[in-house]
Design a protein around this motif. Structure first.
Motif, mmCIF file in Angstrom:
data_model
loop_
_atom_site.group_PDB
_atom_site.id
_atom_site.type_symbol
_atom_site.label_atom_id
_atom_site.label_comp_id
_atom_site.label_asym_id
_atom_site.label_seq_id
_atom_site.Cartn_x
_atom_site.Cartn_y
_atom_site.Cartn_z
ATOM 1 N N ILE A 219 26.443 -3.738 6.856
ATOM 2 C CA ILE A 219 27.558 -2.880 7.256
ATOM 3 C C ILE A 219 28.742 -3.772 7.579
ATOM 4 O O ILE A 219 28.672 -4.605 8.481
ATOM 5 C CB ILE A 219 27.214 -2.030 8.486
ATOM 6 N N ILE A 220 29.825 -3.612 6.830
ATOM 7 C CA ILE A 220 31.018 -4.425 7.094
ATOM 8 C C ILE A 220 32.128 -3.539 7.649
ATOM 9 O O ILE A 220 32.212 -2.351 7.347
ATOM 10 C CB ILE A 220 31.514 -5.183 5.843
ATOM 11 N N GLY A 221 32.947 -4.141 8.477
ATOM 12 C CA GLY A 221 34.081 -3.428 9.049
ATOM 13 C C GLY A 221 34.760 -4.307 10.071
ATOM 14 O O GLY A 221 34.143 -5.179 10.678
ATOM 15 N N SER A 222 36.034 -4.087 10.267
ATOM 16 C CA SER A 222 36.791 -4.907 11.220
ATOM 17 C C SER A 222 36.372 -4.571 12.644
ATOM 18 O O SER A 222 35.656 -3.589 12.904
ATOM 19 C CB SER A 222 38.296 -4.662 11.035
ATOM 20 N N ASP A 272 23.296 -9.070 14.256
ATOM 21 C CA ASP A 272 24.630 -8.562 14.541
ATOM 22 C C ASP A 272 25.703 -9.640 14.480
ATOM 23 O O ASP A 272 25.471 -10.800 14.819
ATOM 24 C CB ASP A 272 24.621 -7.941 15.947
ATOM 25 N N ASP A 273 26.889 -9.215 14.002
ATOM 26 C CA ASP A 273 28.138 -9.941 14.228
ATOM 27 C C ASP A 273 28.282 -11.228 13.430
ATOM 28 O O ASP A 273 28.385 -12.323 13.994
ATOM 29 C CB ASP A 273 28.324 -10.234 15.716
ATOM 30 N N PHE A 274 28.319 -11.084 12.101
ATOM 31 C CA PHE A 274 28.752 -12.201 11.260
ATOM 32 C C PHE A 274 30.275 -12.265 11.357
ATOM 33 O O PHE A 274 30.996 -11.528 10.707
ATOM 34 C CB PHE A 274 28.300 -11.998 9.810
ATOM 35 N N HIS A 275 30.728 -13.140 12.233
ATOM 36 C CA HIS A 275 32.162 -13.235 12.533
ATOM 37 C C HIS A 275 32.510 -14.681 12.831
ATOM 38 O O HIS A 275 32.615 -15.098 13.982
ATOM 39 C CB HIS A 275 32.512 -12.341 13.729
ATOM 40 N N PRO A 276 32.675 -15.506 11.783
ATOM 41 C CA PRO A 276 32.949 -16.927 11.994
ATOM 42 C C PRO A 276 34.291 -17.156 12.686
ATOM 43 O O PRO A 276 35.259 -16.439 12.444
ATOM 44 C CB PRO A 276 32.963 -17.505 10.568
ATOM 45 N N CYS A 277 34.327 -18.183 13.534
ATOM 46 C CA CYS A 277 35.560 -18.590 14.200
ATOM 47 C C CYS A 277 35.850 -20.037 13.812
ATOM 48 O O CYS A 277 35.360 -20.967 14.456
ATOM 49 C CB CYS A 277 35.423 -18.464 15.713
ATOM 50 N N GLU A 326 32.168 -8.698 9.632
ATOM 51 C CA GLU A 326 33.559 -8.249 9.551
ATOM 52 C C GLU A 326 34.099 -8.304 8.132
ATOM 53 O O GLU A 326 35.104 -7.659 7.833
ATOM 54 C CB GLU A 326 34.440 -9.088 10.488
ATOM 55 N N PHE A 327 33.428 -9.073 7.279
ATOM 56 C CA PHE A 327 33.838 -9.149 5.877
ATOM 57 C C PHE A 327 32.633 -9.598 5.061
ATOM 58 O O PHE A 327 31.683 -10.163 5.618
ATOM 59 C CB PHE A 327 35.013 -10.117 5.687
ATOM 60 N N PRO A 328 32.631 -9.351 3.759
ATOM 61 C CA PRO A 328 31.486 -9.769 2.938
ATOM 62 C C PRO A 328 31.332 -11.284 2.990
ATOM 63 O O PRO A 328 32.304 -12.021 2.789
ATOM 64 C CB PRO A 328 31.859 -9.294 1.526
ATOM 65 N N PRO A 329 30.138 -11.789 3.270
ATOM 66 C CA PRO A 329 29.940 -13.242 3.349
ATOM 67 C C PRO A 329 30.028 -13.887 1.975
ATOM 68 O O PRO A 329 29.659 -13.285 0.960
ATOM 69 C CB PRO A 329 28.519 -13.365 3.924
ATOM 70 N N ASP A 330 30.512 -15.116 1.952
ATOM 71 C CA ASP A 330 30.628 -15.864 0.690
ATOM 72 C C ASP A 330 29.311 -16.590 0.433
ATOM 73 O O ASP A 330 29.158 -17.765 0.751
ATOM 74 C CB ASP A 330 31.792 -16.854 0.795
ATOM 75 N N ILE A 331 28.349 -15.851 -0.140
ATOM 76 C CA ILE A 331 27.017 -16.430 -0.376
ATOM 77 C C ILE A 331 26.631 -16.376 -1.844
ATOM 78 O O ILE A 331 25.461 -16.494 -2.191
ATOM 79 C CB ILE A 331 25.948 -15.726 0.489
ATOM 80 N N GLU A 343 30.520 0.167 3.958
ATOM 81 C CA GLU A 343 31.793 -0.242 4.550
ATOM 82 C C GLU A 343 32.310 0.821 5.508
ATOM 83 O O GLU A 343 32.313 2.015 5.197
ATOM 84 C CB GLU A 343 32.827 -0.492 3.455
ATOM 85 N N LEU A 344 32.707 0.368 6.689
ATOM 86 C CA LEU A 344 33.341 1.240 7.672
ATOM 87 C C LEU A 344 34.794 0.836 7.851
ATOM 88 O O LEU A 344 35.111 -0.351 7.981
ATOM 89 C CB LEU A 344 32.626 1.141 9.024
#
Length: 591
Positions: A219-222, A272-277, A326-331, A343-344
């Protein structure tokens, strides 16, 4: 020998001769030269309270629960010691502290071990299961969750929120069904999540049918789209969850996640929370994502060896997983082919409706429905070997039929997409069957919803196929290459050079004619790889592997088994990669 609840030190535990309790100390009566004396072994009196057999799904181990009393009258806390560690007494200081002392002397530990084991006769025998889901116990299939009234199911740490219920009613099922009429999020998202949730308890039997689900739901979404909250709602079929206590996150190590995934058999979990910083964080989390989608996509565990170099039991993921990002991972293409994307967007979730279903979940409605569903499966399909085999064959046949049904649509896609679609259709079909048999909906209404879900699923699967296609290394290479050419970052000349034109200008990577781009494969590859790195994207293929992929996709000309061709340019014959301009421009233009 007996163990009582008496309050005196001597009567708390009685050991068989020659062992006895003297002034709160464990002693052994010794005879030497016709005289007897009491040899002190320890200043405490330990005994076995219960003997535990711990089944983690791969192995069974023995654990002793010990109790005791210190000579000063203090009751020692109950502790657990593995059967492997018990004889060494290396656990003593760690578990009971420095005040519990073994005396110095020959065979003290052996005597103490023997004396403790003599108390096992009255010890309670317990089985503890550290894995959820279907297990055959005493010849009968049982669906295990913590809180089970018959079996002791124990999960630790962040998995303690998993639990089941004891009762089920038709009204609970009507409440869950109402999600399809008043969905808290877009109906396509809700139906896929329902299909995924009710597919999950079938995994054990799909495994036996050799069509185990091999994908995760992403599930992706901002931030603020409530993706974690929605994931938690569907985990409430298997426990008590909210967005703040999801079982795992991308801040955990991939090894710990996969280890937990083995314990969570036939249940739904969430990472939960694939959100790289930042760049370094993105590399780390992307690596974790790669490991997860491959573990679930291949259903393989991490290979490990014992100290004697023998192979340990494999521990692959045995449940289903939702990933939020938060976005599709580059895998890459193969990674993207192992997850199904939902997508939400901002405003997609109706907070009032979501809140009402969260309240139902807190009241146990979702857990009771899952209890009813698993009991329905057990009673309908798992009571007799013959019916069980028919059930497994039915799942296998349904998978083949639904996969063929999807393939016949002609949607161009990765080979895994029809399998994902088939698995999700099985999930919704079983949910609808469950609803029908409990008279929540009619057969006609079930068929209508099934047809609607099929259309939704095919549209989502088509979009998924486009996502996978865009992640193909050959597609990435062509798009990046044309971006470099159009920006002037690299130079491409014409095969027929103009008078006085420099044949090898700065950043030269090749030349073109009407039909082909003739590229120096190594230089073109290096420029694309540098661009990907600068943009924080992963391009893991080698130059040789890229050529092979481009050839397999029909994007370059081959010659006598070689993926390069010999071309004369600027008075010299050299070998180049010949990229088909028409096909490449179709990729760039998305046609």
């Amino acid at each position: 020998m007996s163990i009582t609840n008496a309050t005196t030190q001597e009567s708390l535990v009685q050991y068989p001769s020659p062992y006895k309790v003297v002034d709160g100390n464990l002693c052994m009566e010794v005879t030497e030269k016709h005289s007897k004396y009491d040899r002190k072994l320890s200043n405490f009196t330990p005994y076995i309270k219960s003997e535990l057999t711990v089944d983690d799904g791969a192995t069974e181990t023995k654990v002793l629960r010990l109790a005791g009393q210190h000579a000063n009258g203090e009751t020692l806390p109950e502790i657990e010691v593995s059967g492997k560690d018990f004889p060494s007494f290396n656990w003593l200081f760690e578990k009971w502290g420095a005040k519990c002392i073994l005396e110095v002397g020959k065979n003290i530990r052996e005597h103490l071990r023997y004396a403790i084991q003599q108390t096992a006769e009255n010890a309670e025998q317990q089985f503890i299961y550290q894995q959820t889901g279907w297990k055959k116990i005493n010849g009968e299939w049982c669906y295990l969750l913590p809180g089970d009234s018959k079996f002791n199911v124990s999960l630790k740490g962040k998995l303690e929120s998993y639990c089941g219920e004891q009762t089920f009613s038709k009204s609970d099922l009507e409440t869950v069904y109402s999600m399809t009429k008043t969905p808290p999020a877009p109906k396509d998202v809700i139906l896929v999540l329902l299909a995924f949730a009710f597919l999950t308890p079938l995994i054990e039997f799909l495994r036996q049918a050799q069509c185990m689900p091999k994908f995760v739901l992403n599930i992706i979404g901002s931030t603020g789209t409530r993706k974690s909250t929605l994931a938690a709602l569907f985990l409430c079929f298997f426990g008590i969850f909210n967005a703040g206590n999801l079982p795992m996150s991308f801040r955990d190590t991939s090894n710990s996640i996969i280890q937990n995934a083995f314990a969570l058999k036939d249940v739904l979990t969430c990472i939960d929370d694939f959100h790289p910083c930042g760049r370094d964080d993105e590399r780390k989390l992307t690596s974790t994502m790669q490991a997860l989608v491959r573990a679930y996509g291949d259903r393989t565990g991490r290979g490990r060896l014992r100290k004697d170099s023998s192979a340990m039991e494999s521990r692959p993921p045995l449940g289903n997983a939702i990933i939020t990002s938060e976005f599709p991972p580059d895998i890459g293409e193969s990674g993207t082919a192992r997850y199904f994307l939902l997508e939400l967007k901002d405003g997609d979730v109706n907070l009032d409706i979501l809140s009402s279903f969260q309240q139902y979940a807190e009241q146990g409605v979702f857990r009771r429905v899952m209890l009813g569903y698993t009991e329905w499966i057990r009673k309908k399909f798992l009571q007799e070997d013959k019916i069980e085999k028919e059930f497994i064959n039915m799942l296998k046949d349904s998978f083949s039929a639904y996969r063929s049904d999807f393939i016949q649509t002609g949607i161009s896609c990765h080979g895994r997409v029809p399998e994902m679609a088939a698995e999700l259709r099985i999930g919704i079909k079983m949910f609808l069957w469950f609803l029908e048999e409990h008279e929540v909906i009619t057969e006609y209404a079930a068929n209508i919803l099934d047809s609607e879900f099929k259309e939704i699923l095919y549209q989502l699967a088509k979009r998924q196929s486009e996502n996978i296609q865009s992640d193909k290394p050959s597609v990435v290479f062509v798009k990046k290459l044309y971006a470099l050419i159009e920006s002037g970052a690299v130079a491409v000349t014409h095969k027929d050079l103009s008078l006085g034109e420099d044949p090898y200008p700065r950043n030269f990577i090749g030349f073109e004619d009407e039909h082909y781009l003739y590229l120096n494969k190594d230089i073109a590859y290096r420029h694309v790889k540098v661009l990907c790195n600068e943009q924080g994207e992963n391009f893991s293929l080698t130059s040789k592997a890229l050529l092979k992929t481009l050839a397999e996709d029909g994007l370059i000309k081959t010659s006598q088994g070689s993926n390069t061709v010999s071309v004369r340019y600027a008075g010299k014959n050299s070998r180049y990669m010949a990229l088909d301009k028409f096909k490449a421009e179709q990729i760039v233009n998305g046609t």
